[in-house]
Motif scaffolding. Sequence first.
Motif, PDB file in Angstrom:
ATOM      1  N   ILE A  77       1.211  -0.781  -0.147  1.00 37.93           N
ATOM      2  CA  ILE A  77       0.081  -0.198  -0.035  1.00 37.93           C
ATOM      3  C   ILE A  77       1.334   1.408   0.006  1.00 37.93           C
ATOM      4  O   ILE A  77       2.205   0.896   0.119  1.00 37.93           O
ATOM      5  N   SER A  78       0.657   1.817  -1.016  1.00 35.78           N
ATOM      6  CA  SER A  78       1.350   3.327  -1.004  1.00 35.78           C
ATOM      7  C   SER A  78       0.915   3.911   0.347  1.00 35.78           C
ATOM      8  O   SER A  78      -0.195   3.757   0.831  1.00 35.78           O
ATOM      9  N   ALA A  79       2.029   4.786   1.333  1.00 34.37           N
ATOM     10  CA  ALA A  79       1.230   5.074   3.072  1.00 34.37           C
ATOM     11  C   ALA A  79       1.705   6.213   2.239  1.00 34.37           C
ATOM     12  O   ALA A  79       2.702   6.783   3.014  1.00 34.37           O
ATOM     13  N   PRO A  80       0.621   7.238   1.795  1.00 34.13           N
ATOM     14  CA  PRO A  80       0.764   9.028   1.825  1.00 34.13           C
ATOM     15  C   PRO A  80       1.495   9.577   2.716  1.00 34.13           C
ATOM     16  O   PRO A  80       1.569   9.150   4.234  1.00 34.13           O
ATOM     17  N   GLY A  81      -0.007  10.639   3.496  1.00 38.17           N
ATOM     18  CA  GLY A  81      -0.609  11.202   4.762  1.00 38.17           C
ATOM     19  C   GLY A  81      -1.371  12.082   4.877  1.00 38.17           C
ATOM     20  O   GLY A  81      -0.944  12.722   3.636  1.00 38.17           O
ATOM     21  N   ASP A  82      -0.878  12.904   6.172  1.00 35.40           N
ATOM     22  CA  ASP A  82      -1.904  13.727   5.735  1.00 35.40           C
ATOM     23  C   ASP A  82      -2.835  13.585   5.243  1.00 35.40           C
ATOM     24  O   ASP A  82      -3.272  15.157   4.306  1.00 35.40           O
ATOM     25  N   GLY A  83      -3.599  12.723   5.656  1.00 34.00           N
ATOM     26  CA  GLY A  83      -5.372  13.092   5.169  1.00 34.00           C
ATOM     27  C   GLY A  83      -5.760  12.318   3.597  1.00 34.00           C
ATOM     28  O   GLY A  83      -6.133  12.816   3.007  1.00 34.00           O
ATOM     29  N   ALA A  84      -4.243  12.082   2.582  1.00 30.08           N
ATOM     30  CA  ALA A  84      -4.378  11.525   1.462  1.00 30.08           C
ATOM     31  C   ALA A  84      -4.459  10.469   1.413  1.00 30.08           C
ATOM     32  O   ALA A  84      -5.367   9.470   2.560  1.00 30.08           O
ATOM     33  N   THR A  85      -4.792   9.792   0.042  1.00 27.77           N
ATOM     34  CA  THR A  85      -6.102   8.254   0.034  1.00 27.77           C
ATOM     35  C   THR A  85      -4.317   7.905  -0.237  1.00 27.77           C
ATOM     36  O   THR A  85      -3.460   7.463  -1.301  1.00 27.77           O
ATOM     37  N   ALA A  86      -3.904   6.456   0.837  1.00 30.35           N
ATOM     38  CA  ALA A  86      -3.477   5.444   0.279  1.00 30.35           C
ATOM     39  C   ALA A  86      -4.076   4.316  -0.705  1.00 30.35           C
ATOM     40  O   ALA A  86      -5.227   4.136  -1.040  1.00 30.35           O
ATOM     41  N   VAL A  87      -3.425   3.631  -1.880  1.00 36.24           N
ATOM     42  CA  VAL A  87      -3.586   2.441  -2.910  1.00 36.24           C
ATOM     43  C   VAL A  87      -2.836   1.791  -2.705  1.00 36.24           C
ATOM     44  O   VAL A  87      -2.217   0.680  -2.355  1.00 36.24           O
ATOM     45  N   VAL A  88      -4.065   0.527  -2.216  1.00 35.93           N
ATOM     46  CA  VAL A  88      -3.536  -1.293  -2.129  1.00 35.93           C
ATOM     47  C   VAL A  88      -3.326  -1.662  -3.185  1.00 35.93           C
ATOM     48  O   VAL A  88      -3.787  -1.167  -4.686  1.00 35.93           O
ATOM     49  N   ASP A  89      -2.643  -2.319  -3.502  1.00 32.90           N
ATOM     50  CA  ASP A  89      -1.902  -2.970  -4.911  1.00 32.90           C
ATOM     51  C   ASP A  89      -1.250  -4.496  -4.368  1.00 32.90           C
ATOM     52  O   ASP A  89      -0.407  -5.058  -3.430  1.00 32.90           O
ATOM     53  N   GLN A  90      -1.368  -5.265  -5.640  1.00 33.91           N
ATOM     54  CA  GLN A  90      -0.934  -6.832  -5.560  1.00 33.91           C
ATOM     55  C   GLN A  90      -0.998  -7.494  -4.170  1.00 33.91           C
ATOM     56  O   GLN A  90       0.091  -8.118  -4.001  1.00 33.91           O
ATOM     57  N   VAL A  91      -2.558  -7.572  -4.124  1.00 37.18           N
ATOM     58  CA  VAL A  91      -2.516  -8.141  -2.720  1.00 37.18           C
ATOM     59  C   VAL A  91      -3.069  -9.713  -3.063  1.00 37.18           C
ATOM     60  O   VAL A  91      -3.419  -9.323  -4.573  1.00 37.18           O
TER      61      VAL A  91
ATOM     62  N   THR B 219      -5.599   8.964   5.427  1.00 39.49           N
ATOM     63  CA  THR B 219      -7.846   8.781   5.315  1.00 39.49           C
ATOM     64  C   THR B 219      -8.117   8.090   5.457  1.00 39.49           C
ATOM     65  O   THR B 219      -9.559   7.615   5.677  1.00 39.49           O
ATOM     66  N   THR B 220      -7.621   7.959   3.342  1.00 42.27           N
ATOM     67  CA  THR B 220      -8.652   7.198   2.785  1.00 42.27           C
ATOM     68  C   THR B 220      -7.731   5.715   1.995  1.00 42.27           C
ATOM     69  O   THR B 220      -6.757   6.055   1.592  1.00 42.27           O
ATOM     70  N   GLY B 221      -8.213   4.555   1.841  1.00 40.35           N
ATOM     71  CA  GLY B 221      -7.411   4.054   1.201  1.00 40.35           C
ATOM     72  C   GLY B 221      -8.353   3.337  -0.135  1.00 40.35           C
ATOM     73  O   GLY B 221      -9.750   3.328  -0.054  1.00 40.35           O
ATOM     74  N   SER B 222      -7.589   3.329  -1.422  1.00 42.48           N
ATOM     75  CA  SER B 222      -8.639   2.712  -2.798  1.00 42.48           C
ATOM     76  C   SER B 222      -7.959   1.178  -3.564  1.00 42.48           C
ATOM     77  O   SER B 222      -6.415   1.381  -2.561  1.00 42.48           O
ATOM     78  N   CYS B 223      -8.845   0.730  -3.923  1.00 43.41           N
ATOM     79  CA  CYS B 223      -8.239  -0.430  -3.639  1.00 43.41           C
ATOM     80  C   CYS B 223      -9.083  -0.823  -5.184  1.00 43.41           C
ATOM     81  O   CYS B 223     -10.247  -0.411  -5.354  1.00 43.41           O
ATOM     82  N   ALA B 224      -8.559  -1.234  -6.130  1.00 48.05           N
ATOM     83  CA  ALA B 224      -8.754  -1.420  -7.825  1.00 48.05           C
ATOM     84  C   ALA B 224      -9.212  -3.210  -7.794  1.00 48.05           C
ATOM     85  O   ALA B 224      -8.142  -3.694  -6.608  1.00 48.05           O
ATOM     86  N   ALA B 225     -10.034  -3.355  -8.436  1.00 51.55           N
ATOM     87  CA  ALA B 225     -10.831  -5.045  -8.395  1.00 51.55           C
ATOM     88  C   ALA B 225     -10.508  -5.446  -9.945  1.00 51.55           C
ATOM     89  O   ALA B 225     -11.347  -4.836 -10.421  1.00 51.55           O
ATOM     90  N   ALA B 226      -9.877  -6.493  -9.882  1.00 51.51           N
ATOM     91  CA  ALA B 226     -10.062  -6.912 -11.586  1.00 51.51           C
ATOM     92  C   ALA B 226     -11.614  -6.884 -11.912  1.00 51.51           C
ATOM     93  O   ALA B 226     -11.734  -8.087 -10.981  1.00 51.51           O
ATOM     94  N   ALA B 227     -11.692  -6.838 -13.224  1.00 48.84           N
ATOM     95  CA  ALA B 227     -12.936  -7.446 -13.564  1.00 48.84           C
ATOM     96  C   ALA B 227     -12.485  -8.913 -14.932  1.00 48.84           C
ATOM     97  O   ALA B 227     -11.123  -8.085 -15.304  1.00 48.84           O
ATOM     98  N   ARG B 228     -12.790  -9.500 -14.471  1.00 47.62           N
ATOM     99  CA  ARG B 228     -11.525 -11.374 -15.179  1.00 47.62           C
ATOM    100  C   ARG B 228     -10.468 -11.332 -14.901  1.00 47.62           C
ATOM    101  O   ARG B 228     -10.344 -11.370 -13.595  1.00 47.62           O
ATOM    102  N   ASP B 229     -10.319 -11.775 -15.806  1.00 46.77           N
ATOM    103  CA  ASP B 229      -8.210 -11.737 -15.374  1.00 46.77           C
ATOM    104  C   ASP B 229      -7.617 -10.233 -15.298  1.00 46.77           C
ATOM    105  O   ASP B 229      -6.217  -9.862 -15.534  1.00 46.77           O
ATOM    106  N   GLN B 230      -8.466  -9.368 -16.125  1.00 48.99           N
ATOM    107  CA  GLN B 230      -7.519  -8.145 -16.021  1.00 48.99           C
ATOM    108  C   GLN B 230      -6.866  -7.142 -15.482  1.00 48.99           C
ATOM    109  O   GLN B 230      -8.247  -7.313 -14.329  1.00 48.99           O
ATOM    110  N   ARG B 231      -6.388  -6.212 -15.070  1.00 47.38           N
ATOM    111  CA  ARG B 231      -6.136  -5.715 -13.944  1.00 47.38           C
ATOM    112  C   ARG B 231      -6.722  -4.372 -14.081  1.00 47.38           C
ATOM    113  O   ARG B 231      -6.987  -3.706 -14.675  1.00 47.38           O
ATOM    114  N   ALA B 232      -7.055  -4.436 -12.512  1.00 52.89           N
ATOM    115  CA  ALA B 232      -8.057  -2.849 -12.466  1.00 52.89           C
ATOM    116  C   ALA B 232      -7.750  -1.544 -12.773  1.00 52.89           C
ATOM    117  O   ALA B 232      -6.767  -1.462 -12.504  1.00 52.89           O
TER     118      ALA B 232
END
Length: 176
Positions: free
Chosen positions: A114-128, A157-170
């Motif tokens: 996960i990106s670990a930005p800070g100061d109220g930013a959005t963190a991005v979850v990746d490669q789980v 303060t917020t996390g985001s995660c892309a969920a793949a539809a079928r086999d494509q990376r979102a």
Amino acid sequence: MEPWGYRIDVGLPGHVLRHILPEPDEPSVRKLCETVTEPGAWLKLLAPPEVAAGWLTPGWTVPDDPGYMMFHALTRSVPPAPPRGYTVATEARDGVFHVRVTAPDGAPAARGQISAPGDGATAVVDQVETWEDHRRRGLGSLVMRTLETAAADAGATTGSCAAAARDQRAGDVLPR
């Protein structure tokens, strides 16, 4: 961390690195498309595909099925203990927090970052990912809660995660 987002070393064949833009804009996307020349480099844009497509330079494409984006308010919590014999390793590097779970025999069992930005930013979850032989043991929850807590501790303060539809990376933009 880069001014426009994150560069994450993926290390997969045909997908060596990923540039993540949590808040993309046309000038940033165009500049990246013009300057990123490494084979296997991808862009992950948190933008609607029809908008992103207009920002791309020749040689880049939006996948036919780009996937879904989820957002979640981050909280701190104590991650569950790993199953008996499993070990958890964490590492923060260049604004990205990594979690790796190892099986009792030393084989990889689960991972995520996960990106670990800070100061109220959005963190991005990746490669789980949880390896097939280790599924249904709570490792995915362990990884996600560890990532969420790390990003919250960093000030996101917020996390985001892309969920793949079928086999494509979102949300990915693919090079030609």
